[in-house]
Design a protein around this motif. Structure first.
Motif, mmCIF file in Angstrom:
data_model
loop_
_atom_site.group_PDB
_atom_site.id
_atom_site.type_symbol
_atom_site.label_atom_id
_atom_site.label_comp_id
_atom_site.label_asym_id
_atom_site.label_seq_id
_atom_site.Cartn_x
_atom_site.Cartn_y
_atom_site.Cartn_z
ATOM 1 N N VAL A 46 -30.191 5.423 0.185
ATOM 2 C CA VAL A 46 -31.231 6.127 -0.565
ATOM 3 C C VAL A 46 -32.048 5.135 -1.392
ATOM 4 O O VAL A 46 -33.281 5.192 -1.433
ATOM 5 C CB VAL A 46 -30.609 7.207 -1.463
ATOM 6 C CG1 VAL A 46 -31.657 7.788 -2.413
ATOM 7 C CG2 VAL A 46 -29.988 8.306 -0.615
ATOM 8 N N VAL A 125 -33.754 12.405 -8.951
ATOM 9 C CA VAL A 125 -32.794 12.349 -7.852
ATOM 10 C C VAL A 125 -31.569 13.180 -8.213
ATOM 11 O O VAL A 125 -31.315 13.479 -9.381
ATOM 12 C CB VAL A 125 -32.362 10.895 -7.535
ATOM 13 C CG1 VAL A 125 -33.544 10.045 -7.121
ATOM 14 C CG2 VAL A 125 -31.623 10.273 -8.718
ATOM 15 N N PRO A 158 -30.149 13.206 -0.889
ATOM 16 C CA PRO A 158 -29.644 13.128 0.484
ATOM 17 C C PRO A 158 -29.011 14.448 0.905
ATOM 18 O O PRO A 158 -28.464 15.190 0.077
ATOM 19 C CB PRO A 158 -28.594 12.013 0.406
ATOM 20 C CG PRO A 158 -28.100 12.079 -1.008
ATOM 21 C CD PRO A 158 -29.271 12.517 -1.845
ATOM 22 N N LEU A 219 -31.996 8.757 7.395
ATOM 23 C CA LEU A 219 -31.358 7.542 6.895
ATOM 24 C C LEU A 219 -30.681 6.874 8.085
ATOM 25 O O LEU A 219 -29.588 7.282 8.508
ATOM 26 C CB LEU A 219 -30.353 7.883 5.787
ATOM 27 C CG LEU A 219 -30.955 8.496 4.511
ATOM 28 C CD1 LEU A 219 -29.871 8.787 3.483
ATOM 29 C CD2 LEU A 219 -32.024 7.590 3.920
ATOM 30 N N LEU A 234 -32.882 12.106 3.894
ATOM 31 C CA LEU A 234 -33.322 12.152 2.508
ATOM 32 C C LEU A 234 -34.420 13.200 2.434
ATOM 33 O O LEU A 234 -35.443 13.100 3.126
ATOM 34 C CB LEU A 234 -33.858 10.806 2.036
ATOM 35 C CG LEU A 234 -34.282 10.793 0.556
ATOM 36 C CD1 LEU A 234 -33.052 10.832 -0.349
ATOM 37 C CD2 LEU A 234 -35.126 9.577 0.233
#
Length: 247
Positions: A46, A125, A158, A219, A234
């Motif tokens: 990430v 995040v 994620p 990813l 992601l």
């Protein structure tokens, strides 16, 4: 599943019969030695992608736990990073583990459903926390994230592809969710932790309705499933850019 430094079965039982907040307060000193902590491989992947989508100034780690996500933000944000969680025990561990380099990092105790911030962040995040929210809470949760982002800001997290029906992973998650639902039907306070409730289709719809433009980024570090779909994505939800003033 657990390292020798992790919690004992007795400790896990006590935590599971507590509220979510109290359970994580108890688990905090040993949390990083459990499978519940986001693996470094996911954090690194990430971080690598976010470095390519920046730059960012201010970042917020939502439901930060012991601070693993704040460590990612410290690598991609230039000015400041804040970690927010409602567990005082998790925040205590995060403060002790904060790295000495990078932008200033601070820790705030608050509920993700009532964030005490102005729209002052460029990037939010979150890692591994969404199982603690019921599906009906997602609209309010995403509205809270939107409320703390500047125009053009991004919300990134994620998302692992669900296991195929009938696979060992499928039955493991189904069994876990079933046990948690039985536990919550018989015991108070409830402990909300459902791994199968956070589905990509629902998430995209709720993010779009909250005013985000949703992008999905594979990813590549985790490969693809036999049908060609990514094993880990992601999710990058962006707010509209501010209108440009006429020249």
């Amino acid at each position: 599943m657990f390292s020798p430094e992790g919690p004992s079965l007795r400790e896990l039982a006590v935590q599971a019969l507590s509220s979510v907040e109290r359970g994580y307060d108890l688990l905090a000193p040993k949390f990083d030695h459990t499978p519940f902590r986001t693996p470094d491989a996911v954090l690194d992947a990430v971080g690598s992608l976010l470095r390519r989508t920046g730059p960012y100034d201010a970042g917020l780690d939502l439901c930060c736990g012991t601070g693993a996500g704040a460590g990612v933000l410290a690598q991609v944000c230039r000015e400041r990073v804040i970690g927010v969680d409602f567990s005082a025990g998790m925040l205590d561990v995060a403060r002790k583990q904060a790295g000495p380099t990078g932008p200033p990092v601070s820790w705030v105790r608050a509920d993700a459903r009532a964030l005490p911030f102005a729209p002052s962040f460029d990037l939010v995040v979150s890692f591994g926390a969404f199982g603690h929210f019921l599906p009906g809470e997602l609209p309010w949760l995403f509205a809270q994230v939107r409320s703390v982002l500047r125009p053009g800001g991004a919300f990134a997290f994620p998302l692992v592809a669900p296991p195929r029906p009938g696979s060992p992973g499928y039955w493991t998650l189904l069994g876990f969710d079933t046990v948690m639902r039985v536990r919550n039907a018989l015991w108070r306070p409830p402990f909300v932790m459902y791994y199968r409730a956070f589905r990509l289709g629902d998430v995209r719809r709720e993010l779009t309705e909250a005013g985000f433009r949703v992008e999905l980024h594979a990813l590549p570090e985790f490969g693809r499933r036999p049908d060609g779909s990514p094993r880990v994505r992601l999710v990058m939800a962006r707010l509209p850019e501010p209108p440009r003033s006429p020249r």
